[in-house]
Write an enzyme that holds these catalytic residues in place. Structure first.
Site, PDB file in Angstrom:
ATOM      1  N   GLU A 145      14.288 -18.741   7.517  1.00 30.83           N
ATOM      2  CA  GLU A 145      13.278 -17.695   7.716  1.00 30.83           C
ATOM      3  C   GLU A 145      11.906 -18.206   8.164  1.00 30.83           C
ATOM      4  OE1 GLU A 145      13.288 -15.303   4.147  1.00 30.83           O
ATOM      5  OE2 GLU A 145      15.437 -14.964   4.266  1.00 30.83           O
ATOM      6  N   ASN A 190      18.617 -20.486   9.776  1.00 33.54           N
ATOM      7  CA  ASN A 190      19.062 -19.203   9.218  1.00 33.54           C
ATOM      8  C   ASN A 190      17.908 -18.213   9.156  1.00 33.54           C
ATOM      9  OD1 ASN A 190      21.183 -17.718   7.785  1.00 33.54           O
ATOM     10  ND2 ASN A 190      19.916 -17.974   5.943  1.00 33.54           N
ATOM     11  N   HIS A 218      21.324  -8.545   6.879  1.00 36.54           N
ATOM     12  CA  HIS A 218      21.044  -7.545   5.835  1.00 36.54           C
ATOM     13  C   HIS A 218      20.797  -6.237   6.584  1.00 36.54           C
ATOM     14  CE1 HIS A 218      20.899 -10.504   2.666  1.00 36.54           C
ATOM     15  NE2 HIS A 218      20.033 -11.227   3.358  1.00 36.54           N
ATOM     16  N   GLU A 259      24.643 -13.677   5.338  1.00 34.11           N
ATOM     17  CA  GLU A 259      24.218 -12.953   4.126  1.00 34.11           C
ATOM     18  C   GLU A 259      24.512 -11.460   4.270  1.00 34.11           C
ATOM     19  OE1 GLU A 259      20.180 -13.877   2.998  1.00 34.11           O
ATOM     20  OE2 GLU A 259      20.395 -15.976   3.566  1.00 34.11           O
ATOM     21  N   ASP A 298      25.207  -7.735   4.104  1.00 29.64           N
ATOM     22  CA  ASP A 298      25.319  -6.564   3.224  1.00 29.64           C
ATOM     23  C   ASP A 298      24.806  -5.361   4.008  1.00 29.64           C
ATOM     24  OD1 ASP A 298      22.568  -7.233   2.996  1.00 29.64           O
ATOM     25  OD2 ASP A 298      22.725  -7.783   0.887  1.00 29.64           O
TER      26      ASP A 298
END
Ligand code: G3I
Length: 436
Positions: free
Chosen positions: A154, A196, A232, A259, A261
């Site tokens: 990030e 990432n 996400h 990651e 979701d």
């Protein structure tokens, strides 16, 4: 063996592997087994504190063939006091992954968040040195055991700038990311090294900024193997989701969905399926990780996962399994020879600076280790605000120096020297030397 016994043996083997025989087609019945049919993994982020929950571990060991520690390998968890490393919970995640034969993704060596308090208060070369030391120590502890590391997490800004996020790490100099990747490669040559980030789930300013960085790293031989798209997601998915994966793959790096979701609502199952199909369509998209197992395990409160709080499979689960079983482009396990020099041809470099107010020159001695070098690069961490104005006996890009034609070959145990001039204070951190 009689034919009927052969068939029975095949069915038994299939059941053990989570594969069901339907007519002539073999359809896997678990996420991991289904992903494995196309050479991919299907993973979950897991938490050490939940490993005593039998429903949780049953689903984990049945369904998934990769794990990521949700928090246990982060900086605050692994180096709570400077120079004092604690691996207890990270090791528990590693052991759990190994026990079920899963790949283990390492998450995350450097990040602006979840830094220990002592690092939050640091800046400049002290922070740079501490950060690179952290990368080296943690990657060395897990050397040979991690499938892929999120080396940097990030680091790009949201919004339209396409540039870096401001952080204490960024203020140590723009080259902090490449310094981290070089240190990680030196510490664990076999782990895939990933960058990432989130809000990169389509072609946009932020993902383009990262794309440009990866392209630059590849052109300069900075070791990077993969890009993690966190994913996400809310109630929609960008129409360029697959195209974005493809453009990173075309740079010569793997892509991993790291990651995943998705907000629960009318579209959840469809969005999960779209992500799955997009990864399967790109041969260098090597796996998908969901950020938790049951809705009740999630960091989010909008039920974004594949299992409900009781551990029951949701509609989203079925849509993912069906999409995985539909198949896709098969990844090449060894896509291309790495153009970068093989690390491990060990070398070291030492600085001898000659400083004055506002500037310095320094000579750098490159020492070959036990084996001869055919070339070398030396990466130097500059104090904040410093610049390099001139170099001799080496070519310079950023703060990385590469041998010239006449001094790349150094015999085992031998040395060669180069030098450079800079503004500001001279660097003090031990440079990272990489030989080939
Ligand atoms: O373990 C302590 C507990 O002892 C304490 O009582 C409690 C009080 O707040 O905190 C607990 O720690 C929390 C930890 O999760 C474990 O539950 C932290 O406060 C909390 O900040 C931490 O949140 C994590 C978050 O990263 C931190 O930024 C989430 O679990 C984790 O899912 C989340 O993961 C990130 C990825 O690393 C990077 N990408 C985004 C993703 C979601 O935010």
């Amino acid at each position: 063996m009689p034919r009927k016994f052969l068939a029975a043996a095949a069915a038994l083997a299939a059941a053990t592997a989570g594969i069901a025989v339907a007519g002539n087609a073999w359809a896997a019945t678990t996420l991991g087994a289904s992903a494995a049919q196309t050479g991919r993994y299907y993973g979950a982020a897991i938490a050490a504190g939940r490993l005593g929950d039998s429903t949780y571990t049953r689903i984990l060991s049945t369904e998934f063939n990769a794990v990521t520690p949700e928090n246990e390998m982060k900086w605050d968890a692994t180096e709570p006091q400077q120079g004092r490393f604690t691996y207890t919970n990270g090791d528990r995640i590693l052991a759990q992954g190994q026990a079920i034969g899963a790949k283990v993704r390492g998450h995350a060596l450097l990040w602006h968040a979840q830094q220990p308090g002592w690092a939050q208060g640091m800046s400049g070369s002290a922070l740079r040195n501490a950060a690179i030391n952290h990368v080296t120590q943690v990657a060395t502890h897990y050397r040979g055991k991690i499938y892929a590391w999120d080396v940097v997490n990030e680091a790009f800004a949201d919004g339209g700038s396409g540039g870096r996020r401001d952080s204490n790490l960024q203020r140590t100099g723009n080259d902090w990311i490449e310094a981290a990747f070089r240190a990680a490669r030196a510490a664990d040559p076999n782990a895939k090294l990933c960058y990432n980030d989130y809000n990169t789930d389509g072609i946009n300013a932020k993902s383009t900024g990262i794309y440009n960085m990866v392209r630059d790293f590849k052109s300069r031989g900075v070791p990077i193997d993969c890009v993690g798209l966190q994913s996400h997601l809310g109630t929609t998915i960008d129409s360029t989701y697959q195209q974005n994966i493809q453009r990173f793959a075309d740079l010569g790096v793997d892509v991993q969905i790291t990651e995943l979701d998705v907000q629960q609502g009318g579209n959840q199952a469809n969005i999960f399926a779209t992500v799955t199909r997009a990864c399967l369509a790109v041969s260098r998209c090597t796996g998908i990780t969901v950020w938790g197992i049951r809705d009740s395990d999630s960091w989010r409160s909008d039920n974004p996962l594949l299992f409900d709080g009781n551990g029951n499979k949701k509609a989203a689960y079925t849509s993912v399994l069906n999409a995985l079983n539909a198949g896709g482009a098969t990844p090449d396990p060894d896509p291309e020879p790495e153009p970068e020099p093989e690390p491990g041809a060990g070398c070291t470099a030492t600085l001898t600076p000659n400083a004055w107010t506002g500037g310095y020159t320094t000579s750098v001695r490159v020492n070959a280790g036990g084996s001869a070098l055919t070339g070398w690069t030396v990466s130097v961490s500059l104090p904040s605000g410093g610049t390099i104005t001139n170099a001799w006996n080496a070519t310079v890009s950023g703060s990385t120096f590469t041998n010239v034609g006449y001094n790349g070959r150094v015999p085992a145990g031998g040395t060669t020297e180069f030098g450079f001039q800079g503004t500001g204070a001279p660097p003090t951190a031990t440079p990272v030397c990489q030989g080939s």
